[in-house]
Scaffold this motif. Structure first.
Motif, PDB file in Angstrom:
ATOM      1  N   LEU A  89     -11.637  -4.293   6.819  1.00 23.32           N
ATOM      2  CA  LEU A  89     -13.001  -3.870   6.528  1.00 23.32           C
ATOM      3  C   LEU A  89     -12.964  -2.599   5.681  1.00 23.32           C
ATOM      4  N   PHE A  90     -13.840  -2.512   4.698  1.00 21.88           N
ATOM      5  CA  PHE A  90     -13.961  -1.344   3.821  1.00 21.88           C
ATOM      6  C   PHE A  90     -12.706  -1.110   2.980  1.00 21.88           C
ATOM      7  N   THR A  91     -12.047  -2.187   2.573  1.00 23.31           N
ATOM      8  CA  THR A  91     -10.890  -2.071   1.686  1.00 23.31           C
ATOM      9  C   THR A  91     -11.309  -1.457   0.357  1.00 23.31           C
ATOM     10  N   GLN A  92     -10.586  -0.418  -0.048  1.00 22.42           N
ATOM     11  CA  GLN A  92     -10.845   0.255  -1.315  1.00 22.42           C
ATOM     12  C   GLN A  92      -9.625   0.124  -2.218  1.00 22.42           C
ATOM     13  N   GLY A  93      -9.863  -0.194  -3.471  1.00 19.90           N
ATOM     14  CA  GLY A  93      -8.780  -0.195  -4.435  1.00 19.90           C
ATOM     15  C   GLY A  93      -8.418   1.222  -4.822  1.00 19.90           C
ATOM     16  N   GLY A  94      -7.344   1.347  -5.591  1.00 22.27           N
ATOM     17  CA  GLY A  94      -6.900   2.674  -6.022  1.00 22.27           C
ATOM     18  C   GLY A  94      -5.737   3.167  -5.208  1.00 22.27           C
ATOM     19  N   SER A  95      -4.942   4.051  -5.810  1.00 19.97           N
ATOM     20  CA  SER A  95      -3.741   4.554  -5.138  1.00 19.97           C
ATOM     21  C   SER A  95      -3.724   6.066  -5.016  1.00 19.97           C
ATOM     22  N   LYS A  96      -4.748   6.734  -5.485  1.00 23.59           N
ATOM     23  CA  LYS A  96      -4.778   8.197  -5.444  1.00 23.59           C
ATOM     24  C   LYS A  96      -6.044   8.676  -4.749  1.00 23.59           C
TER      25      LYS A  96
ATOM     26  N   MET B  46       2.224  17.910   8.017  1.00 31.15           N
ATOM     27  CA  MET B  46       2.369  16.563   7.493  1.00 31.15           C
ATOM     28  C   MET B  46       2.194  16.576   5.976  1.00 31.15           C
ATOM     29  N   GLY B  47       2.645  15.560   5.319  1.00 27.65           N
ATOM     30  CA  GLY B  47       2.558  15.465   3.875  1.00 27.65           C
ATOM     31  C   GLY B  47       3.399  14.306   3.391  1.00 27.65           C
ATOM     32  N   VAL B  48       4.000  14.469   2.202  1.00 25.79           N
ATOM     33  CA  VAL B  48       4.817  13.410   1.621  1.00 25.79           C
ATOM     34  C   VAL B  48       6.120  13.285   2.396  1.00 25.79           C
ATOM     35  N   THR B  49       6.460  12.057   2.786  1.00 28.58           N
ATOM     36  CA  THR B  49       7.709  11.815   3.520  1.00 28.58           C
ATOM     37  C   THR B  49       8.757  11.125   2.659  1.00 28.58           C
ATOM     38  N   ASN B  50       8.345  10.583   1.521  1.00 28.85           N
ATOM     39  CA  ASN B  50       9.289   9.971   0.585  1.00 28.85           C
ATOM     40  C   ASN B  50       8.782  10.224  -0.827  1.00 28.85           C
ATOM     41  N   ARG B  51       9.482  11.062  -1.566  1.00 30.87           N
ATOM     42  CA  ARG B  51       9.004  11.464  -2.887  1.00 30.87           C
ATOM     43  C   ARG B  51       9.050  10.326  -3.895  1.00 30.87           C
ATOM     44  N   GLU B  52      10.009   9.447  -3.749  1.00 28.89           N
ATOM     45  CA  GLU B  52      10.123   8.348  -4.715  1.00 28.89           C
ATOM     46  C   GLU B  52       8.946   7.383  -4.605  1.00 28.89           C
ATOM     47  N   SER B  53       8.563   7.026  -3.386  1.00 32.20           N
ATOM     48  CA  SER B  53       7.458   6.077  -3.189  1.00 32.20           C
ATOM     49  C   SER B  53       6.104   6.768  -3.072  1.00 32.20           C
ATOM     50  N   GLY B  54       6.106   8.047  -2.734  1.00 31.63           N
ATOM     51  CA  GLY B  54       4.857   8.759  -2.492  1.00 31.63           C
ATOM     52  C   GLY B  54       4.298   8.544  -1.100  1.00 31.63           C
ATOM     53  N   THR B  55       5.065   7.897  -0.216  1.00 28.14           N
ATOM     54  CA  THR B  55       4.611   7.688   1.162  1.00 28.14           C
ATOM     55  C   THR B  55       4.281   9.028   1.804  1.00 28.14           C
ATOM     56  N   ASN B  56       3.145   9.082   2.499  1.00 24.80           N
ATOM     57  CA  ASN B  56       2.675  10.358   3.040  1.00 24.80           C
ATOM     58  C   ASN B  56       2.006  10.143   4.392  1.00 24.80           C
TER      59      ASN B  56
END
Length: 241
Positions: free
Chosen positions: A165-172, A1-11
């Motif tokens: 519950l436990f929502t965290q900000g950030g994208s990385k 498993m890993g990145v499935t869409n390089r443009e969006s970064g979906t993984n």
């Protein structure tokens, strides 16, 4: 498993046995954010959270990297909101045997009308077997928000599909962490104040804690591994304070 869409970064990453986190990072001015869906791979596969409607192609591509999307049996969610069920009808269109999976209140007030297919409405405490996995529904009105809110626990892996519950900000953020998520999630809550602050929060969080989850499958940010009961009780203490 890993990145499935390089443009969006979906993984995609497996965060518990047979449970996959699908993550799409997004840019927000001054910060970042992420949207997660969770796929339980089994005889009757379940997708929990659909993602927003405009994110459907990305999530579909990610699910298709694990199994044919037409195999999906249940499309579940915690409450009625765009990131929870915004693309529900798109999923029902591509998965002809799938039905919405939600609590009875959501079915009554929204999904019987909004969805193109009638839902499988779960009673509080009801268990559904998917094959080797089994999910139980817990009503949790207004925790953190919405009358119809509730959560699923996957009993074989002791995973709590804990929605907002436990929502965290950030994208990385890492797919799965054992580091502190209560501090970051409480900082996010204090800034956004998206909790309803129901007087029944302590009792509902204690009920979830009593299931002794070892994985918390958060909708925004990292999934978490550890003593989930202890962390849920710490959240209750923080809300009370």
């Amino acid at each position: 498993m890993g990145v499935t869409n390089r443009e969006s970064g979906t993984n995609v990453h497996e965060v518990s046995d047979g449970i996959y986190r699908i993550n799409t990072p997004v840019s927000i001015p001054g910060s970042g954010f992420s949207f997660n869906q969770y796929l339980i791979l089994d005889d009757e596969p379940l997708l929990f959270h659909t993602g927003p409607r405009k994110m459907f192609p990305l999530v579909r591509e990610a699910v298709a990297s694990i199994l044919p999307v037409e195999r999906l049996r249940y499309i579940g969610f915690s409450h009625v909101e765009s990131d929870e069920c915004g693309s529900l009808n798109e999923w029902l269109a591509v998965a002809p045997h799938a039905v919405p999976l939600c609590g009875r209140v959501a079915a009554m007030v929204s999904i019987e009308d909004l969805a193109d297919r009638s839902p499988r409405a779960m009673a509080d405490g009801e268990l559904i077997t998917l094959g080797t996995h089994a999910v139980r529904w817990f009503d949790a009105p207004h925790l953190p928000h919405a009358w119809e809110c509730g959560f699923l626990t996957e009993e074989t892996t002791r995973t709590l599909l804990c929605g907002d519950l436990f929502t965290q900000g950030g994208s990385k953020l890492p797919a799965l962490t054992e580091s502190d998520i209560l501090g970051p999630s409480e900082a996010f809550r204090h800034k956004m104040d998206y909790f309803s602050h129901t007087r029944n929060a302590d009792a509902m969080l204690e009920r979830l804690a009593a299931t002794q989850p070892t994985t918390l499958a958060c909708m925004h940010g990292s999934a978490w591994r550890g003593d989930g009961g202890k962390l849920l009780r710490s959240l209750a203490d923080s809300l009370s304070a």
